[in-house]
Design a protein around this motif. Sequence first.
Motif, PDB file in Angstrom:
ATOM      1  N   GLN A   4      10.985  -2.914  -1.274  1.00 53.77           N
ATOM      2  CA  GLN A   4      10.797  -1.508  -1.747  1.00 53.77           C
ATOM      3  C   GLN A   4      11.688  -1.102  -2.707  1.00 53.77           C
ATOM      4  O   GLN A   4      11.102  -0.023  -3.568  1.00 53.77           O
ATOM      5  CB  GLN A   4      10.998  -0.665  -0.340  1.00 53.77           C
ATOM      6  CG  GLN A   4      10.593   0.477  -0.285  1.00 53.77           C
ATOM      7  CD  GLN A   4      10.325   1.058   1.251  1.00 53.77           C
ATOM      8  OE1 GLN A   4      11.544   1.191   1.818  1.00 53.77           O
ATOM      9  NE2 GLN A   4       9.127   1.248   1.774  1.00 53.77           N
TER      10      GLN A   4
ATOM     11  N   LYS B 103       0.720   8.814  -6.224  1.00 49.85           N
ATOM     12  CA  LYS B 103       0.833  10.345  -6.005  1.00 49.85           C
ATOM     13  C   LYS B 103       1.391  11.292  -7.158  1.00 49.85           C
ATOM     14  O   LYS B 103       1.232  12.195  -7.230  1.00 49.85           O
ATOM     15  CB  LYS B 103       1.746  10.537  -4.667  1.00 49.85           C
ATOM     16  CG  LYS B 103       1.907  11.877  -4.312  1.00 49.85           C
ATOM     17  CD  LYS B 103       2.905  12.049  -2.755  1.00 49.85           C
ATOM     18  CE  LYS B 103       3.210  13.330  -2.577  1.00 49.85           C
ATOM     19  NZ  LYS B 103       4.130  13.310  -1.285  1.00 49.85           N
TER      20      LYS B 103
ATOM     21  N   GLU C 294      10.620  11.982   0.086  1.00 49.82           N
ATOM     22  CA  GLU C 294       9.738  11.244   0.797  1.00 49.82           C
ATOM     23  C   GLU C 294      10.109  10.305   1.758  1.00 49.82           C
ATOM     24  O   GLU C 294       9.438   9.705   2.545  1.00 49.82           O
ATOM     25  CB  GLU C 294       8.785  10.194  -0.198  1.00 49.82           C
ATOM     26  CG  GLU C 294       8.132  10.879  -1.360  1.00 49.82           C
ATOM     27  CD  GLU C 294       6.970  11.460  -0.823  1.00 49.82           C
ATOM     28  OE1 GLU C 294       6.654  11.083   0.218  1.00 49.82           O
ATOM     29  OE2 GLU C 294       6.359  12.099  -1.633  1.00 49.82           O
TER      30      GLU C 294
ATOM     31  N   ALA D 296       0.902  -1.273   0.061  1.00 47.80           N
ATOM     32  CA  ALA D 296       0.115   0.044  -0.092  1.00 47.80           C
ATOM     33  C   ALA D 296       0.612   1.120   0.066  1.00 47.80           C
ATOM     34  O   ALA D 296       0.626   2.202  -0.674  1.00 47.80           O
ATOM     35  CB  ALA D 296      -0.987  -0.163   0.975  1.00 47.80           C
ATOM     36  N   ARG D 297       1.943   1.236   0.870  1.00 48.32           N
ATOM     37  CA  ARG D 297       2.744   2.627   0.878  1.00 48.32           C
ATOM     38  C   ARG D 297       3.327   2.704  -0.543  1.00 48.32           C
ATOM     39  O   ARG D 297       3.227   3.889  -0.823  1.00 48.32           O
ATOM     40  CB  ARG D 297       3.655   2.538   1.804  1.00 48.32           C
ATOM     41  CG  ARG D 297       4.538   3.747   2.049  1.00 48.32           C
ATOM     42  CD  ARG D 297       5.854   3.873   3.036  1.00 48.32           C
ATOM     43  NE  ARG D 297       6.413   5.010   3.180  1.00 48.32           N
ATOM     44  CZ  ARG D 297       7.642   4.930   3.790  1.00 48.32           C
ATOM     45  NH1 ARG D 297       8.066   4.034   4.314  1.00 48.32           N
ATOM     46  NH2 ARG D 297       8.355   6.292   3.808  1.00 48.32           N
ATOM     47  N   GLU D 298       3.874   1.776  -0.966  1.00 50.15           N
ATOM     48  CA  GLU D 298       4.633   1.730  -2.383  1.00 50.15           C
ATOM     49  C   GLU D 298       3.771   2.191  -3.421  1.00 50.15           C
ATOM     50  O   GLU D 298       3.945   3.327  -4.358  1.00 50.15           O
ATOM     51  CB  GLU D 298       5.477   0.670  -2.630  1.00 50.15           C
ATOM     52  CG  GLU D 298       6.615   0.430  -1.717  1.00 50.15           C
ATOM     53  CD  GLU D 298       6.351  -0.294  -0.495  1.00 50.15           C
ATOM     54  OE1 GLU D 298       7.034  -0.228   0.430  1.00 50.15           O
ATOM     55  OE2 GLU D 298       5.064  -0.615  -0.254  1.00 50.15           O
TER      56      GLU D 298
ATOM     57  N   GLY E 276       0.840   4.004  -3.038  1.00 55.22           N
ATOM     58  CA  GLY E 276       0.634   5.022  -2.764  1.00 55.22           C
ATOM     59  C   GLY E 276       1.426   6.162  -3.372  1.00 55.22           C
ATOM     60  O   GLY E 276       0.775   7.270  -3.828  1.00 55.22           O
ATOM     61  N   LEU E 277       2.642   5.953  -3.361  1.00 51.43           N
ATOM     62  CA  LEU E 277       3.916   7.140  -4.068  1.00 51.43           C
ATOM     63  C   LEU E 277       3.723   6.887  -5.365  1.00 51.43           C
ATOM     64  O   LEU E 277       3.767   7.996  -5.794  1.00 51.43           O
ATOM     65  CB  LEU E 277       5.147   6.552  -3.612  1.00 51.43           C
ATOM     66  CG  LEU E 277       5.433   6.722  -2.031  1.00 51.43           C
ATOM     67  CD1 LEU E 277       6.763   6.317  -1.581  1.00 51.43           C
ATOM     68  CD2 LEU E 277       5.552   8.237  -1.948  1.00 51.43           C
TER      69      LEU E 277
END
Length: 273
Positions: free
Chosen positions: A63, A20, A105, A12-14, A16-17
């Motif tokens: 990541q 973005k 980030e 989800a975090r990756e 999300g970037l």
Amino acid sequence: MAKHYLAESNFAREFGLHRKYARSEMLLDLVWTHSVIVCDIAESVLNSGRFDLGQVDLGVVRQSALLFDIGAYLTDGFDWMPDQPPSGKPYIQHTVVGAWVLQQEGLPATVVQTARNHSGVGITRQDIDDFGLHLPVDDYLPSTLTQRLVSYSCKFHSKAPKFKTVEDIERQLRKYGKAKIEVFRRMVEEFGDVNVKYFEQKYQNWHRSFLYQLENLTPTAQTAAVQAGKRLNSAGIAMPTSTMSSPAGESIAMAEPQQNLAKMDPSRRKPST
């Protein structure tokens, strides 16, 4: 109906970037899925039995593989896709632009440096001079296991999109000289060959779907690219048919990323007077 992307909930975090910085849904689909595939290839290499997994931070590898190409959203080359604006920065700079984004980030230095150094089998100062590459003059060499692994893994899948074999990769490297092929062969010795047929089968549905979109879009896209003085290369990246803007102008455009990378890596700082 909202579009769903491969593995978006798993990372989800990756994702999300990527979301973005992407402006085009089509380019988001391409770059994100390409990154997921590279991550999958990298994990398969790690699980081949060649490495002591106790000495590898799998989270950092994942990541790094998922974020190494994030600079593609902020450079030219795919601005023929719907809703993707031109940036004025040539595609070759997606490495340093991506590294700058990831540093801003707050990503770990390993992830940042993997984005910076993944192109080809490494780019040297001499390469920049020999091939007229529009990059800040420096060495961009994958030096750690994670950097080399991601750089190696991404060679087997392009944003055309298509998979490539060792033979395909060596053919592409020929124009850069025997030394680059030798570097790649050392990477093959370190990491082993990749079972390309396995990954082709695993991701064939996505490839078919994306290529269908591309086939329906390309005639219009090619017309727009030609009108803008560009041509599409074999990876679908729009390349200028005329000379790029002056290196001085590009150095100005890249001054902020270069400056911020220097803050992160003390070896890049100028000595104080």
